[in-house]
Design a protein around this motif. Sequence first.
Motif, mmCIF file in Angstrom:
data_model
loop_
_atom_site.group_PDB
_atom_site.id
_atom_site.type_symbol
_atom_site.label_atom_id
_atom_site.label_comp_id
_atom_site.label_asym_id
_atom_site.label_seq_id
_atom_site.Cartn_x
_atom_site.Cartn_y
_atom_site.Cartn_z
ATOM 1 N N THR A 189 33.466 41.989 49.063
ATOM 2 C CA THR A 189 34.262 40.832 48.655
ATOM 3 C C THR A 189 35.664 40.932 49.248
ATOM 4 O O THR A 189 36.059 41.985 49.760
ATOM 5 N N GLU A 190 36.421 39.850 49.133
ATOM 6 C CA GLU A 190 37.814 39.882 49.586
ATOM 7 C C GLU A 190 38.594 40.963 48.852
ATOM 8 O O GLU A 190 39.465 41.606 49.422
ATOM 9 N N GLU A 191 38.249 41.180 47.572
ATOM 10 C CA GLU A 191 38.960 42.172 46.766
ATOM 11 C C GLU A 191 38.608 43.609 47.170
ATOM 12 O O GLU A 191 39.433 44.499 47.066
ATOM 13 N N SER A 192 37.370 43.838 47.617
ATOM 14 C CA SER A 192 36.924 45.208 47.883
ATOM 15 C C SER A 192 36.963 45.618 49.353
ATOM 16 O O SER A 192 36.991 46.804 49.655
#
Length: 167
Positions: free
Chosen positions: A101-104
């Motif tokens: 994801t964008e977060e990870s």
Amino acid sequence: MTEAPTRIYVDADACPVKDEIYRVALRHGVPVSVVAGNFIRVPQDPLIERIVAGSGMDAADDWIAERAKPGDVVITSDIPLASRCVKAGADVIAPNGKPFTEESIGMTLAVRNLMTDLRSAGEVTGGPRSYSPRDRSAFLSALDQTLRRIQRRRADQAATSQNLNQG
């Protein structure tokens, strides 16, 4: 303006879940592009296409990254490819079911680069753990959930668009 249909892109050279991808994709009626550097066998089905991207360094990765877009799903364990596809807006899943994801992706890419640097400096870091039935099950669940989420999002967008056109 109609949205392009969802497509699954498979980074196929070392993918341990191709058969699972085919089963889930056929159940959902989603086309699959199986991308490899060289010839790879795929089932004879109109929804499944084989792409031989060429043997150049990162040829298959580049082919996928140039086409992946929001609403598509990319299956890869290649972290730099995952990063490129996440930035393009595609949903990206590793063969063990872990979503990128964008977060990870930033931390995942940093850890990968650190491990590469340690290995090149002669440090013994060990390899990836072996692929397990639990990984296969997690992958199947993640792919099915991702496709359902994309279908729901598209249905919601279509309904909203239709309501706006009527009002």
